[in-house]
Design an enzyme around this catalytic site. Structure first.
Site, PDB file in Angstrom:
ATOM      1  CG  HIS A 149      17.178 -38.997 -24.279  1.00 27.32           C
ATOM      2  ND1 HIS A 149      16.233 -39.366 -25.211  1.00 27.32           N
ATOM      3  CD2 HIS A 149      16.815 -39.596 -23.124  1.00 27.32           C
ATOM      4  CE1 HIS A 149      15.340 -40.158 -24.646  1.00 27.32           C
ATOM      5  NE2 HIS A 149      15.679 -40.307 -23.374  1.00 27.32           N
ATOM      6  CD  GLU A 169      19.457 -37.833 -29.061  1.00 24.00           C
ATOM      7  OE1 GLU A 169      19.772 -38.181 -27.893  1.00 24.00           O
ATOM      8  OE2 GLU A 169      18.689 -38.494 -29.767  1.00 24.00           O
ATOM      9  CB  CYS A 177      15.912 -36.118 -28.995  1.00 23.08           C
ATOM     10  SG  CYS A 177      16.455 -36.663 -27.355  1.00 23.08           S
TER      11      CYS A 177
END
Length: 168
Positions: free
Chosen positions: A67, A69, A100
């Site tokens: 992801h 992040e 995350c």
């Protein structure tokens, strides 16, 4: 990609919007270059220096943890030579998921600023409020909805285009 310029007279709100626009540019790169869901993230230190940037790379990297992040935090950790990202702020175009959010806690990120809320997997107040759980040994300050309408529209239009539906 150029980094936003900041001035001492900037308010927190104007700085947040400038960094969110930087995250939008990263999200656009995810879509344009990798045909990924357009989510972008940038991690900055207390002085406003970029420590790490990322965009979704799940499909390109065949990695469910890739992801935006996580990519930004990995880059920052390498740059600092430390897994602790104390005093930093993460700007991300979409509310972080549970994975995350917990990475933010473990990394000791000071603040997360996100654009669009995620009504399906948001873990910073929408579906879950993992960052608000008092049992954690670290608190991450949360600011949601920064340029939220624009962030939401960008994501909606990505999925509408995938389904050959008119953009909004």
């Amino acid at each position: 990609m150029s980094t936003p310029e900041f001035h001492a007279e900037d308010t927190q709100a104007s700085a947040d919007e400038r960094w969110m626009r930087h995250a939008f540019a990263l999200a656009e790169r995810a879509e344009r270059e990798f045909d990924e869901i357009p989510v972008g993230a940038v991690l900055v230190d207390a002085d406003g220096s970029v420590l790490g940037e990322g965009w979704n790379r799940n499909l390109a990297d065949h990695d469910p943890s890739a992801h935006a992040e996580i990519i930004a935090m990995r880059e920052a950790g390498r740059a600092l030579g430390n897994h602790r990202l104390v005093g930093t702020t993460l700007y991300v175009t979409l509310e972080p998921c549970a994975m995350c959010a917990m990475a933010l806690v473990h990394a000791r990120v000071a603040r997360v600023v996100f654009g669009a809320t995620d009504p399906k997997t948001g873990a910073c107040g929408s579906v879950f409020d993992l960052l608000g759980d008092p049992r954690h040994n670290h608190r991450v300050q949360v600011q949601g909805g920064v340029l939220g309408d624009e962030a939401s529209r960008r994501l909606t239009n990505y999925f509408r285009a995938k389904r050959n539906r008119p953009l909004i």
